[in-house]
Design an enzyme around this catalytic site. Structure first.
Site, PDB file in Angstrom:
ATOM      1  CB  SER A   1       3.403  -8.151  -4.697  1.00  0.00           C
ATOM      2  OG  SER A   1       2.663  -7.335  -6.095  1.00  0.00           O
ATOM      3  CB  SER A   2      -0.337 -11.512  -7.121  1.00  0.00           C
ATOM      4  OG  SER A   2      -1.428 -12.066  -6.790  1.00  0.00           O
TER       5      SER A   2
ATOM      6  N   GLY B   1      -5.132  -4.275 -10.617  1.00  0.00           N
ATOM      7  CA  GLY B   1      -6.183  -3.420 -10.779  1.00  0.00           C
ATOM      8  C   GLY B   1      -5.970  -2.035 -11.454  1.00  0.00           C
TER       9      GLY B   1
ATOM     10  CB  THR C   1      -4.228 -12.569  -3.998  1.00  0.00           C
ATOM     11  OG1 THR C   1      -3.755 -11.887  -5.062  1.00  0.00           O
ATOM     12  CG2 THR C   1      -3.284 -13.997  -3.458  1.00  0.00           C
TER      13      THR C   1
ATOM     14  CD  GLU D   1      -0.244  -1.797 -12.160  1.00  0.00           C
ATOM     15  OE1 GLU D   1       0.828  -1.134 -12.549  1.00  0.00           O
ATOM     16  OE2 GLU D   1       0.393  -2.615 -10.766  1.00  0.00           O
TER      17      GLU D   1
ATOM     18  CB  SER E   1      -0.471  -3.151  -5.797  1.00  0.00           C
ATOM     19  OG  SER E   1       0.224  -3.621  -5.277  1.00  0.00           O
ATOM     20  N   GLY E   2      -1.721  -4.252  -3.364  1.00  0.00           N
ATOM     21  CA  GLY E   2      -1.870  -4.343  -1.257  1.00  0.00           C
ATOM     22  C   GLY E   2      -2.852  -4.384  -1.026  1.00  0.00           C
TER      23      GLY E   2
ATOM     24  CG  ASN F   1       0.983  -7.241  -2.172  1.00  0.00           C
ATOM     25  OD1 ASN F   1       1.323  -7.622  -0.832  1.00  0.00           O
ATOM     26  ND2 ASN F   1       0.672  -7.419  -2.153  1.00  0.00           N
TER      27      ASN F   1
HETATM   28  P1  ATP Z   1      -1.277  -7.593  -5.796  1.00  0.00           P
HETATM   29  O1  ATP Z   1      -2.140  -6.898  -6.531  1.00  0.00           O
HETATM   30  O2  ATP Z   1       0.245  -7.129  -5.087  1.00  0.00           O
HETATM   31  O3  ATP Z   1      -1.258  -8.952  -5.704  1.00  0.00           O
HETATM   32  P2  ATP Z   1      -3.626  -7.703  -3.656  1.00  0.00           P
HETATM   33  O4  ATP Z   1      -4.838  -7.413  -4.043  1.00  0.00           O
HETATM   34  O5  ATP Z   1      -3.535  -9.281  -4.471  1.00  0.00           O
HETATM   35  O6  ATP Z   1      -1.934  -8.157  -4.161  1.00  0.00           O
HETATM   36  P3  ATP Z   1      -2.986  -9.421  -1.097  1.00  0.00           P
HETATM   37  O7  ATP Z   1      -1.767  -9.952  -1.746  1.00  0.00           O
HETATM   38  O8  ATP Z   1      -3.991  -9.841  -1.190  1.00  0.00           O
HETATM   39  O9  ATP Z   1      -3.157  -7.796  -2.235  1.00  0.00           O
HETATM   40  O10 ATP Z   1      -2.923  -8.435   0.323  1.00  0.00           O
HETATM   41  C1  ATP Z   1      -1.883  -7.813   0.544  1.00  0.00           C
HETATM   42  C2  ATP Z   1      -1.598  -7.962   2.580  1.00  0.00           C
HETATM   43  O11 ATP Z   1      -2.004  -7.483   2.445  1.00  0.00           O
HETATM   44  C3  ATP Z   1      -1.773  -9.335   2.673  1.00  0.00           C
HETATM   45  O12 ATP Z   1      -0.640  -9.910   2.475  1.00  0.00           O
HETATM   46  C4  ATP Z   1      -2.128  -9.529   3.998  1.00  0.00           C
HETATM   47  O13 ATP Z   1      -0.888  -9.402   4.633  1.00  0.00           O
HETATM   48  C5  ATP Z   1      -3.296  -8.161   4.519  1.00  0.00           C
HETATM   49  N1  ATP Z   1      -4.680  -8.726   3.693  1.00  0.00           N
HETATM   50  C6  ATP Z   1      -5.465  -8.898   2.810  1.00  0.00           C
HETATM   51  N2  ATP Z   1      -6.641  -8.555   3.047  1.00  0.00           N
HETATM   52  C7  ATP Z   1      -6.818  -8.690   4.537  1.00  0.00           C
HETATM   53  C8  ATP Z   1      -7.772  -9.884   5.565  1.00  0.00           C
HETATM   54  N3  ATP Z   1      -8.401 -10.113   4.555  1.00  0.00           N
HETATM   55  N4  ATP Z   1      -7.408 -10.101   6.779  1.00  0.00           N
HETATM   56  C9  ATP Z   1      -6.341  -9.939   6.765  1.00  0.00           C
HETATM   57  N5  ATP Z   1      -5.217  -8.961   6.170  1.00  0.00           N
HETATM   58  C10 ATP Z   1      -5.655  -8.866   5.244  1.00  0.00           C
HETATM   59 MG    MG Z   2      -2.864 -10.268  -5.131  1.00  0.00          MG
END
Ligand code: ATP
Ligand code: MG
Length: 734
Positions: free
Chosen positions: A212-213, A437, A163, A439, A158-159, A209
């Site tokens: 977070s999705s 991923g 996404t 956990e 997460s984070g 995050n």
């Molecule tokens: P979750 O499992 O909680 O959904 P996730 O893996 O989908 O987590 P994201 O929401 O894609 O995580 O990313 C978390 C934060 O990290 C984003 O809101 C953004 O602020 C930052 N981030 C992620 N990737 C990038 C990137 N390529 N460039 C800039 N910032 C990023």
């Molecule tokens: Mg996500």
């Protein structure tokens, strides 16, 4: 002949370190199995020779863009390379064809602008630096050239950035497959705008995050013969239902609740909504606002995105009525009725919220109250209405809120799918998977069990793929190669999903048997799996169980497994809402007969999820996969902080180190003839003086050094794990 010597006095090496995981140093003395090391922080340590790894002294200052270019493929080398690159904002690195993406936690907009998209368009993989666009481009070209479906699997904790990465991939695919000349709403626009809609309803701020999705997602983008996007289908997995009525401090509920509370006044008036702080479902946490994010603005942009994906204004109003109804519903409190076993509305405020909920859901307020406070019992003799105590009524209320919300979410997904439309003639698609991923927390429940089950499935898929692509590389170079070992995680998967007697099967059995409790369920597990290597009964607990996952052990608390597994809607709730005068609400709750016809049997969340996963794996198996592993470099969500411990653990759970291990089982290091000769000419200057062809010259050097079991391919020398280090050690001694 003894073990080949790779570590000698004077070797620059990596040694384990409690804070940094690995630290570099120089061997100053060797006594038998022990090496004395001067480490770079000034201390001296002694370590077993077998536990230290050679450091690559020829690594370029900025690191290498592909791990396979490392002289030694091992954990410290991989880690050091990633850290070095991250320092200069190089967030992408390949390991062969796997892309590792480290979250920069800062906007690097130049990385994703139109200029960058143009640059990657049509360029062969590997020619430009590692990038998400390169992966998307490779998937697209493969689809066009070979007529084969492709998929891109994005994973990470997460984070970590899954996404964001997914959105980048979709933008690039829309750029490649879009129809620039088209007017009005295009398919690709709809595909892209489905993201903000699903995020508004399926994402929330968590401690890990801010966005977070809380669901998994597989987006299948369909292409026509000319490579234009012609349709799309979105599948979602396991929305977190509990969040609707229960949140911990510093977290938020789903974004849509706050968006609606920030809507223009006249709309809020329509739903009789006040400050988010006044709603029980939101005020269990002190967090209402997100830094740098305007709910007000996002409300409007969500409405616009809903327009684009084809949700009509009437539907949008119905959707937000349901969202508002859930907030009111959560504020209905109960007190003891005439006796302790029954309940009544607590006060006038609860009455107001009951009336508002009924009004918004267009159902009868008395019927709503009954559905919350009473249960119908059917006995062979008669039908009786039994009252619930205040606690029971509260549980009933929360159950209703969760059911309504999850059906609303499913409705949105269905609607988006219908509206974007599927292209039945499309033969090729690119699937993009954004799924939670691995956990492992202090307490792990049913949700973690399902998530980790998913990851086991994906890990199996990943391993097979890594093996296959290694094999292909060797075939291209025409070298012989037979596999040494293939450690599969099939045993864990059997433990979980085996039809007869796997954990899911036993859980379903327990759910069907009215007298079961989590205790009897756990006892059954202990008994069944007492000899299973992947199952442990932890000490000092009565009902926990531990699964030895590929990424480590996880201890699960079984107490809520049974409840959480039951896919059950209270008939009183269903009857209430299917009778709603609002066709939207009634449509969320098809009457029993229709639904019962679909599945007459008992249905459980885990079994349904197992089927969904099966279906997903079938889809993925029919595609050429590409992998992106996202990594979260720190837990404070700040740029420029790279915490080794965190990263190593994710490299393990994301399977990157497993891929490295698989590579190491073959010929992890290969160099083209020229590079090899440049590096090792010093070992046999006489060979270079003669006029051998390059491949023979390489072979002569290897022979002279007494190496065995290497391979000379068409253009490259293939070395076994450790052989490069052995040659380097000899260089050091020269
Ligand atoms: P979750 O499992 O909680 O959904 P996730 O893996 O989908 O987590 P994201 O929401 O894609 O995580 O990313 C978390 C934060 O990290 C984003 O809101 C953004 O602020 C930052 N981030 C992620 N990737 C990038 C990137 N390529 N460039 C800039 N910032 C990023
Ligand atoms: Mg996500």
């Amino acid at each position: 002949m003894g073990k080949p010597v790779t570590i000698v006095v004077g070797s620059q090496i990596w040694v384990e370190n409690p804070e940094l995981v690995w630290i570099d140093g120089e061997v100053i003395n060797i006594k038998g199995e022990d090496a004395e090391i001067q480490i770079s922080n000034g201390n001296k340590v002694v370590a077993k020779v077998s536990k230290i790894y050679p450091k690559d002294m020829d690594m370029p200052a900025g690191g290498v863009d592909d791990m396979t270019k490392l002289s030694y493929l091992h954990e410290p080398g991989v880690l050091c390379n990633l850290a070095t690159r991250y320092e200069s904002n190089e967030i992408y690195t390949y390991t062969g064809n796997i892309l590792i993406a480290i979250n920069p936690f800062q906007s690097l907009s130049h990385l994703y602008d139109t200029v960058m998209m143009e640059r990657y368009n049509g360029v062969p993989f590997g020619e430009l630096g590692p990038h998400v666009f390169a992966i998307a481009d490779a998937a697209y070209r493969e689809m066009i050239n070979e007529g084969k479906s492709n998929s891109i699997l994005v994973s990470g904790e997460s984070g970590a950035g899954k996404t964001e990465t997914t959105k980048m991939l979709m933008r690039y695919l829309a750029y490649l497959g879009g129809n620039a000349a088209a007017e009005g709403r295009t398919v690709e626009q709809q595909v892209l705008e489905s993201n903000p809609v699903l995020e508004a309803f399926g994402n929330a701020k968590t401690v890990k995050n801010n966005n977070s999705s809380r669901f998994g997602k597989f987006v299948e983008i369909q292409f026509d013969k000319r490579g234009r996007i012609s349709g799309a289908a979105i599948r979602t997995y396991l929305l977190e239902r509990s969040r609707v009525c229960q949140i911990s401090d510093l977290e938020r509920n789903y974004h849509c609740f706050y968006l609606l509370c920030a809507a223009p006044e006249q709309e809020k008036e329509k739903y009789k909504l006040g400050d988010p702080k006044s709603y029980h479902y939101l005020n269990q946490s002190n967090c209402y606002q997100l830094d740098g994010i305007s709910d007000e603005h996002n409300y409007l942009s969500t409405r616009r995105a809903m327009d684009v994906v084809g949700i009509s204004v009437v539907e949008q109003e119905a959707i937000f009525s349901v969202v508002a109804a859930i907030l009111h519903l959560g504020n209905i409190d109960f007190a003891n009725g005439e006796d302790n076993d029954s309940s009544v509305l607590k006060n006038d405020e609860s009455l107001f919220h009951l009336q508002m909920t009924a009004e918004l859901l267009m159902c009868n307020p008395r019927a709503l109250e009954d559905a919350l406070c009473k249960r119908v019992m059917v006995t062979p003799e008669e039908i009786i209405k039994r009252s619930l105590d205040p606690h029971g009524a509260t549980v009933s209320r929360d159950g209703l809120a969760k059911t309504i919300y999850s059906r609303l979410f499913d409705w949105l997904v269905d609607k988006i799918n219908v509206s974007i439309g599927q292209d039945p003639s499309s033969k090729c698609l690119i699937g993009v998977l954004d799924i939670y991923g691995f956990e492992s927390f202090k307490t792990n429940s049913f949700e973690q069990f399902c998530i980790n089950y998913t990851n086991e499935k994906l890990q199996q898929h990943f391993n097979k793929h890594v093996f296959k692509s290694e094999q292909e590389e060797y075939t291209r170079e025409e070298i012989d190669w037979s596999y040494i070992e293939f450690v599969d995680n099939k045993d864990v998967l059997d433990l979980i999903e085996q039809k007869k007697g796997g954990i899911i099967a036993l859980l379903d059995e327990a759910c069907m048997f009215p007298k079961s409790t989590h205790d009897t369920f756990s006892q059954k597990l202990y008994q069944t799996f007492k000899d299973n290597k992947r199952f442990i009964k932890p000490k000092l607990t009565r009902s926990d169980f531990t699964i030895v996952h590929y990424a480590g052990e996880v201890q699960y608390q079984s107490d809520q497994f049974l409840d959480k597994n039951k896919d059950y809607i209270v008939p009183e709730h269903r009857d209430l809402l299917s009778a709603s005068k609002c066709s939207f609400v009634a449509g969320l709750f098809p009457s029993l007969t229709e639904e019962a016809a679909k599945s007459s049997k008992f249905s459980s969340i885990s079994s349904r999820f197992k089927q969904q996963l099966q279906h997903l794996m079938e889809t993925l198996n029919a595609t050429e996969p590409h992998y992106i592993r996202c990594i979260k470099p720190n837990n404070v969500l700040k740029p420029a902080i790279f915490e080794n411990i965190n990263v190593v653990q994710q490299l393990h759970s994301g399977g990157v180190l497993e891929a490295v291990r698989i590579k190491c089982a073959g010929y992890p290091t290969y160099r083209n003839f020229f590079e090899f000769l440049t590096r090792f000419r010093i070992l046999a200057p006489e060979v270079l003086k003669m006029d051998f062809p390059e491949n023979e010259a390489c072979e002569k050097i290897l022979e002279k050094m007494g190496l065995k079991d290497y391979q000379i391919g068409k253009t490259m020398v293939f070395l076994r794990a450790g052989q490069m280090a052995e040659l380097d050690a000899k260089r050091t001694l020269m």
